[in-house]
Design a protein around this motif. Sequence first.
Motif, PDB file in Angstrom:
ATOM      1  N   TRP A   1      19.232  43.792 108.217  1.00 54.97           N
ATOM      2  CA  TRP A   1      19.293  43.387 109.638  1.00 54.97           C
ATOM      3  C   TRP A   1      20.435  42.425 109.939  1.00 54.97           C
ATOM      4  CZ3 TRP A   1      18.453  38.211 110.412  1.00 54.97           C
ATOM      5  CH2 TRP A   1      17.616  37.524 109.513  1.00 54.97           C
ATOM      6  N   LYS A   2      20.919  41.701 108.899  1.00 60.24           N
ATOM      7  CA  LYS A   2      22.054  40.790 109.173  1.00 60.24           C
ATOM      8  C   LYS A   2      23.318  41.589 109.464  1.00 60.24           C
ATOM      9  CE  LYS A   2      20.490  36.425 107.402  1.00 60.24           C
ATOM     10  NZ  LYS A   2      20.210  35.587 106.243  1.00 60.24           N
ATOM     11  N   ARG A   3      23.422  42.769 108.858  1.00 60.03           N
ATOM     12  CA  ARG A   3      24.572  43.635 109.172  1.00 60.03           C
ATOM     13  C   ARG A   3      24.485  44.143 110.621  1.00 60.03           C
ATOM     14  NH1 ARG A   3      24.958  45.050 103.615  1.00 60.03           N
ATOM     15  NH2 ARG A   3      23.242  46.518 103.632  1.00 60.03           N
ATOM     16  N   ILE A   4      23.268  44.295 111.128  1.00 59.61           N
ATOM     17  CA  ILE A   4      23.091  44.767 112.513  1.00 59.61           C
ATOM     18  C   ILE A   4      23.372  43.648 113.521  1.00 59.61           C
ATOM     19  CG2 ILE A   4      21.357  45.550 114.194  1.00 59.61           C
ATOM     20  CD1 ILE A   4      20.005  47.071 111.877  1.00 59.61           C
ATOM     21  N   LYS A   5      22.893  42.449 113.172  1.00 59.47           N
ATOM     22  CA  LYS A   5      23.000  41.349 114.144  1.00 59.47           C
ATOM     23  C   LYS A   5      24.402  40.738 114.137  1.00 59.47           C
ATOM     24  CE  LYS A   5      18.615  39.351 115.302  1.00 59.47           C
ATOM     25  NZ  LYS A   5      17.762  38.173 115.195  1.00 59.47           N
ATOM     26  N   THR A   6      25.389  41.570 114.418  1.00 56.02           N
ATOM     27  CA  THR A   6      26.779  41.116 114.500  1.00 56.02           C
ATOM     28  C   THR A   6      27.424  41.822 115.707  1.00 56.02           C
ATOM     29  OG1 THR A   6      27.416  42.956 113.064  1.00 56.02           O
ATOM     30  CG2 THR A   6      27.095  40.828 111.969  1.00 56.02           C
ATOM     31  N   GLY A   7      28.697  41.620 115.906  1.00 55.13           N
ATOM     32  CA  GLY A   7      29.521  42.343 116.888  1.00 55.13           C
ATOM     33  C   GLY A   7      28.834  42.760 118.171  1.00 55.13           C
ATOM     34  N   LYS A   8      28.634  44.090 118.309  1.00 58.24           N
ATOM     35  CA  LYS A   8      28.093  44.664 119.560  1.00 58.24           C
ATOM     36  C   LYS A   8      26.679  44.156 119.846  1.00 58.24           C
ATOM     37  CE  LYS A   8      30.637  48.583 121.044  1.00 58.24           C
ATOM     38  NZ  LYS A   8      31.893  47.874 121.048  1.00 58.24           N
ATOM     39  N   TYR A   9      25.910  43.940 118.777  1.00 61.41           N
ATOM     40  CA  TYR A   9      24.542  43.442 118.965  1.00 61.41           C
ATOM     41  C   TYR A   9      24.597  42.072 119.648  1.00 61.41           C
ATOM     42  CZ  TYR A   9      19.899  41.575 118.007  1.00 61.41           C
ATOM     43  OH  TYR A   9      18.649  41.027 118.157  1.00 61.41           O
ATOM     44  N   LEU A  10      25.507  41.208 119.177  1.00 62.60           N
ATOM     45  CA  LEU A  10      25.583  39.855 119.739  1.00 62.60           C
ATOM     46  C   LEU A  10      26.062  39.898 121.189  1.00 62.60           C
ATOM     47  CD1 LEU A  10      26.979  37.849 116.677  1.00 62.60           C
ATOM     48  CD2 LEU A  10      24.616  37.993 117.480  1.00 62.60           C
ATOM     49  N   GLU A  11      26.950  40.869 121.480  1.00 61.91           N
ATOM     50  CA  GLU A  11      27.393  41.032 122.878  1.00 61.91           C
ATOM     51  C   GLU A  11      26.197  41.398 123.769  1.00 61.91           C
ATOM     52  OE1 GLU A  11      30.558  43.952 123.387  1.00 61.91           O
ATOM     53  OE2 GLU A  11      31.617  43.017 121.699  1.00 61.91           O
ATOM     54  N   TYR A  12      25.398  42.359 123.275  1.00 63.00           N
ATOM     55  CA  TYR A  12      24.201  42.780 124.023  1.00 63.00           C
ATOM     56  C   TYR A  12      23.266  41.583 124.211  1.00 63.00           C
ATOM     57  CZ  TYR A  12      19.395  44.250 124.578  1.00 63.00           C
ATOM     58  OH  TYR A  12      18.087  44.333 125.009  1.00 63.00           O
ATOM     59  N   TYR A  13      23.052  40.829 123.136  1.00 63.16           N
ATOM     60  CA  TYR A  13      22.094  39.710 123.157  1.00 63.16           C
ATOM     61  C   TYR A  13      22.504  38.678 124.215  1.00 63.16           C
ATOM     62  CZ  TYR A  13      18.522  36.652 121.166  1.00 63.16           C
ATOM     63  OH  TYR A  13      17.394  35.893 120.971  1.00 63.16           O
ATOM     64  N   LYS A  14      23.816  38.424 124.261  1.00 60.39           N
ATOM     65  CA  LYS A  14      24.341  37.429 125.201  1.00 60.39           C
ATOM     66  C   LYS A  14      24.101  37.890 126.645  1.00 60.39           C
ATOM     67  CE  LYS A  14      28.575  34.807 125.349  1.00 60.39           C
ATOM     68  NZ  LYS A  14      29.969  34.869 124.935  1.00 60.39           N
ATOM     69  N   LYS A  15      24.354  39.177 126.867  1.00 58.14           N
ATOM     70  CA  LYS A  15      24.185  39.746 128.208  1.00 58.14           C
ATOM     71  C   LYS A  15      22.709  39.731 128.617  1.00 58.14           C
ATOM     72  CE  LYS A  15      26.059  43.913 130.401  1.00 58.14           C
ATOM     73  NZ  LYS A  15      26.683  45.187 130.020  1.00 58.14           N
ATOM     74  N   GLN A  16      21.848  40.142 127.685  1.00 58.05           N
ATOM     75  CA  GLN A  16      20.427  40.283 127.979  1.00 58.05           C
ATOM     76  C   GLN A  16      19.747  38.924 128.180  1.00 58.05           C
ATOM     77  OE1 GLN A  16      18.602  42.742 128.809  1.00 58.05           O
ATOM     78  NE2 GLN A  16      16.608  41.729 128.667  1.00 58.05           N
ATOM     79  N   TYR A  17      20.144  37.943 127.365  1.00 58.88           N
ATOM     80  CA  TYR A  17      19.413  36.670 127.382  1.00 58.88           C
ATOM     81  C   TYR A  17      20.230  35.525 127.980  1.00 58.88           C
ATOM     82  CZ  TYR A  17      16.199  39.302 124.465  1.00 58.88           C
ATOM     83  OH  TYR A  17      15.327  40.257 124.005  1.00 58.88           O
TER      84      TYR A  17
END
Length: 335
Positions: free
Chosen positions: A318-334
Motif C-alpha cells: 500500500w505504500k507504493r500506492i499511496k504516492t503520486g496520483k493517489y496523493l493528488e486525489y487525497y488532497k482534492k478529496q479532503y
Amino acid sequence: MKLLVTGGAGFIGSNFILYWLKKYPQDKIVNLDKLTYAGNLENLKSIEKNPNFSFIHGDICNQQLVNQVTSNVDVIVHFAAESHVDRSILDAAPFIKTNVEGTYILLEAAVKNKIKRFHHVSTDEVFGALPLNSRGKFNEKTPYNPRSPYSASKAASDHLVRAYATTYNLPTTISNCSNNFGPFQFPEKFIPLAITNLIEEKKIPVYGDGLYVRDWLYVEDHCKAIDLILQKGKIGKTYFIGGLADDISNMEVIKKILKLMNKNESNIEYVKDRPGHDRRYAIDWSKTQEELGWNPQFGFDDYLKLTIKWFINNQDWWKRIKTGKYLEYYKKQYA
Ligand code: NAD
Ligand code: DAU
C-alpha cells in the motif's frame, strides 16, 4: 471450465481469482483488466506463472477485443467497474463509460459467443438509503433508487443484464452485495484508509456525524458466495449477499480499529460530509442462505483483526500506492 474474469486486478476480482484457482486448480482463468488506478498486478503475483492463468491488458469498452476474448470461454464473472462513490462525485464520466457501456459491450459479446453463464457483480447501493434506527433491510422486493453517479451507473448495468437475459435468453445471474473489506483493498475505501492512515500516524477522516451504517462483508465470504451462485444458482436470479446481522456505525468501526491498533480517539478528524451520503445499508441475505447454504464464516471482529494484520504485514503493497496520483486525489478529496 474456462472463466473470463473482468477487473481481476482490482480488490474483489483478484481475491476471487486467487480463491478460484486454489479451489479449482484444473480450471482456466483469463483476466481482462484495463489497469486503471485501482488495478494492481501485484495482487496476482503468487499465480503469475500458473499455466492456467492468463492476463490480458485491455478495456471492456473495446468491442473487438472483448469479442475475441469471449470467443472461447464458458463463463464470465464481471467485476470490472469504476467503484468509488467519492470519485464518481468528482467526475462521473468514467463511471458511465465503463459501468454502463462496458457492461453493454460484454453482454453483446456474451450473446454472440453463446456464453454458458454471465455473472454480474453488483452492489446494494442501487437500492438507495435506509433510514437510521429502522430494522428494515434491502431484499429481493426493494425497488431501485440509486442516489450517486456510481450507484446510478451500477443500476443501469443491472437493468441491462436483466434485459439481455429476457430478450436474448442469455443465462445470467446477478449478485447485489454490501461493503467488502479485506486484503488488497485499495486504500481510498474507508477501512483500509483508516488502517493505513493510523500506521502512517495520520488522522482518519470521518464524514459528517460518523453515524452512517454499512453492512460489512469479508471479501473471502463474498468469493464463496459467487462460487455457490455459479455452481448452484438459478439462471435469471438475483442473490443478495451481506455480512452482518446487526447495524454498526462508521464511528463504531473506527473505535474498534483504534482499540485493535492501540490508538486513541485523538486520531479521528471529522471532515465535510459526502454530498447525498446514503444513511444506512443493510442486506437481508436469508434467501441466499436458504437456497445456497451460504453464510459468513466468522464474525466482523475476527475479520477486522485479520485485515489489520494484513495491512501491517503488507506495507510495501500500500505504500507504493499511496504516492503520486493517489496523493493528488487525497488532497482534492479532503481539502
Ligand atoms: P476496484 O476498483 O478495486 O477494481 C476494479 C477493477 O476493474 C480494477 O482492476 C480496474 O483496473 C478494472 N477496470 C476498471 N475499468 C475497466 C475497464 N474499462 N476495462 C477493464 N477493466 C477495468 O473494485 P472492487 O472493489 O474490486 O469492485 C469490484 C466489483 O464489485 C465492482 O463491479 C463493484 O461495483 C462491485 N462491488 C464492490 C463492493 C466493494 O465494497 N468494494 C461492494 C459491492 C459491489
Ligand atoms: O455498499 C457497497 C459499496 O460499498 C460498493 O458498491 C462500492 O464500490 C464501495 O466503494 C462501497 O461504497 P461506500 O461508499 O459505502 O464505501 P466507502 O468505503 O467509500 O465508505 C464507507 C463509509 O465510510 C461511508 O459511510 C462513507 C464513510 N467514509 C468514507 C471515506 C472514504 C468516511 O467517513 N470517510 C472517508 O474518508
